[in-house]
Design an enzyme around this catalytic site. Structure first.
Site, PDB file in Angstrom:
ATOM      1  N   LYS A  11      -3.734 -35.308  -0.469  1.00  0.00           N
ATOM      2  CA  LYS A  11      -2.889 -36.489  -0.721  1.00  0.00           C
ATOM      3  C   LYS A  11      -2.451 -37.111   0.590  1.00  0.00           C
ATOM      4  CE  LYS A  11       1.145 -34.439   0.642  1.00  0.00           C
ATOM      5  NZ  LYS A  11       1.887 -34.792   1.854  1.00  0.00           N
ATOM      6  N   ASP A 136       5.880 -29.779  -3.331  1.00  0.00           N
ATOM      7  CA  ASP A 136       4.885 -30.812  -3.652  1.00  0.00           C
ATOM      8  C   ASP A 136       3.752 -30.248  -4.513  1.00  0.00           C
ATOM      9  OD1 ASP A 136       3.611 -29.318  -1.748  1.00  0.00           O
ATOM     10  OD2 ASP A 136       3.114 -30.981  -0.416  1.00  0.00           O
TER      11      ASP A 136
HETATM   12  O1  C5P Z   1       9.122 -26.163  -0.877  1.00  0.00           O
HETATM   13  P1  C5P Z   1       8.219 -26.099   0.308  1.00  0.00           P
HETATM   14  O2  C5P Z   1       7.790 -24.711   0.647  1.00  0.00           O
HETATM   15  O3  C5P Z   1       7.087 -27.046   0.245  1.00  0.00           O
HETATM   16  O4  C5P Z   1       9.123 -26.609   1.507  1.00  0.00           O
HETATM   17  C1  C5P Z   1       8.918 -26.225   2.837  1.00  0.00           C
HETATM   18  C2  C5P Z   1      10.171 -26.498   3.642  1.00  0.00           C
HETATM   19  O5  C5P Z   1      10.340 -27.903   3.817  1.00  0.00           O
HETATM   20  C3  C5P Z   1      11.463 -26.039   3.021  1.00  0.00           C
HETATM   21  O6  C5P Z   1      11.741 -24.716   3.347  1.00  0.00           O
HETATM   22  C4  C5P Z   1      12.468 -26.996   3.634  1.00  0.00           C
HETATM   23  O7  C5P Z   1      12.805 -26.570   4.945  1.00  0.00           O
HETATM   24  C5  C5P Z   1      11.696 -28.274   3.761  1.00  0.00           C
HETATM   25  N1  C5P Z   1      11.908 -29.182   2.612  1.00  0.00           N
HETATM   26  C6  C5P Z   1      13.109 -29.835   2.483  1.00  0.00           C
HETATM   27  N2  C5P Z   1      13.297 -30.688   1.426  1.00  0.00           N
HETATM   28  C7  C5P Z   1      12.313 -30.902   0.543  1.00  0.00           C
HETATM   29  C8  C5P Z   1      11.073 -30.247   0.661  1.00  0.00           C
HETATM   30  C9  C5P Z   1      10.897 -29.396   1.723  1.00  0.00           C
HETATM   31  O8  C5P Z   1      14.031 -29.661   3.291  1.00  0.00           O
HETATM   32  N3  C5P Z   1      12.510 -31.742  -0.474  1.00  0.00           N
END
Ligand code: C5P
Length: 281
Positions: A11, A136
């Site tokens: 994406k 995501d």
């Molecule tokens: O949820 P995911 O593992 O994809 O997110 C990785 C990191 O990105 C999280 O630990 C956080 O630090 C940051 N993040 C965030 N807000 C979001 C998505 C991700 O702060 N909406």
């Protein structure tokens, strides 16, 4: 039960605004994700004992941290059963580059489990499972073009013209998402996506190009000077960062325009480039 194959598309973010910080430490987002036709092949073969994950890229671990395995565990938890299967992933999406490769693989694994084991999960159920282990990941259950809110897991498909064409610029810099979010300076004046959505629906590329936006670009540039240099060189061509980086893209008028822009980009910066178009599932 037979082998099932799924394409896990990459994406780009056509819009990414951060609305604020949440009590759980995550950020409240409004982001438009758009699948492009660069994909990993995910194959699932039921049988054996437990889950065996094979990946053709040795730099990516195949332990329980791998999002494809997290996807299996999340479905197992939700349904209260175990699966036996061999999962083979052929990677084409560069890892750690803001293209959602690992998350897309996990979405493809959920779809593959659903088909191979005839689980009869609908899209909402699969998205709700995907949201338990990533922000995501839910988008990649249905893919296409969607507005993603909350942490990114509240997915609303949106109409999009197109197909659109992009030059992807891959600097090969690893930009850890938490580091980029940490460097973000929150602003009171959030941008509105309305105009971009209107252009997107009409397939108005020039209008989209003037409005695409990524709030994470500034913090990513502050953290990674090499990325900043590349974006400076490409800024006359409206290059923009995808997600938390490091992939940069140029939205183009046509495949021909994209091929030309690619040559131009390669004369300006010494990085890998790929021309892609919107994915059609
Ligand atoms: O949820 P995911 O593992 O994809 O997110 C990785 C990191 O990105 C999280 O630990 C956080 O630090 C940051 N993040 C965030 N807000 C979001 C998505 C991700 O702060 N909406």
């Amino acid at each position: 039960m037979t082998v099932v194959s799924e394409r896990a598309y990459a994406k780009v973010n056509l819009w990414l605004e951060v609305l604020g910080k949440r009590p759980d430490g995550y950020h409240e987002l409004e982001t438009v994700m758009h699948e492009v036709d660069l994909y990993d092949d995910v194959e699932l073969e039921p049988g054996g004992e437990g889950i065996h994950l094979e990946l053709d890229d040795p730099s990516i671990g195949v332990g329980e941290d791998n999002l494809a395995l997290k996807a299996v565990r999340a479905v197992e938890r939700r349904l209260g059963r175990r699966f036996d299967a061999r999962i083979r992933i052929k990677k084409k999406i560069p890892a750690g580059g803001g293209l959602g490769g690992g998350s897309s693989d996990s979405g493809a694994v959920i779809r593959a489990l659903n088909r191979a084991f005839e689980l009869r999960l609908d899209h909402e159920e699969m998205e709700s499972i995907a949201a338990t282990f990533g922000s995501d990941t839910a988008f990649f259950v249905r893919g296409g073009t969607a507005m993603c809110r909350g942490r990114g897991e509240i997915v609303t498909p949106i109409p999009a013209g197109g197909p659109f064409f992009f030059v992807l610029v891959l600097p090969g810099i690893h930009c850890p998402t938490p580091r980029v979010f940490k460097s973000l300076r929150l602003t009171e004046s959030c941008r509105q996506s309305y105009d971009l959505l209107r252009c997107l629906e009409k397939g108005d590329v020039a209008g989209m190009r003037a409005r695409i936006f990524n709030r994470l670009e500034d913090p990513a540039r502050r953290e990674f000077s090499e990325l900043d240099q590349i974006l400076q060189l490409l800024s006359p061509h409206r290059a923009i960062l995808s997600g938390s980086g490091s992939t940069i893209y140029l939205l183009c008028e046509s495949r021909g325009d994209a091929d030309e822009k690619r040559v131009l980009v390669e004369s300006l910066v010494n990085t890998r480039t790929i021309v892609v178009s919107s994915a059609s599932r």
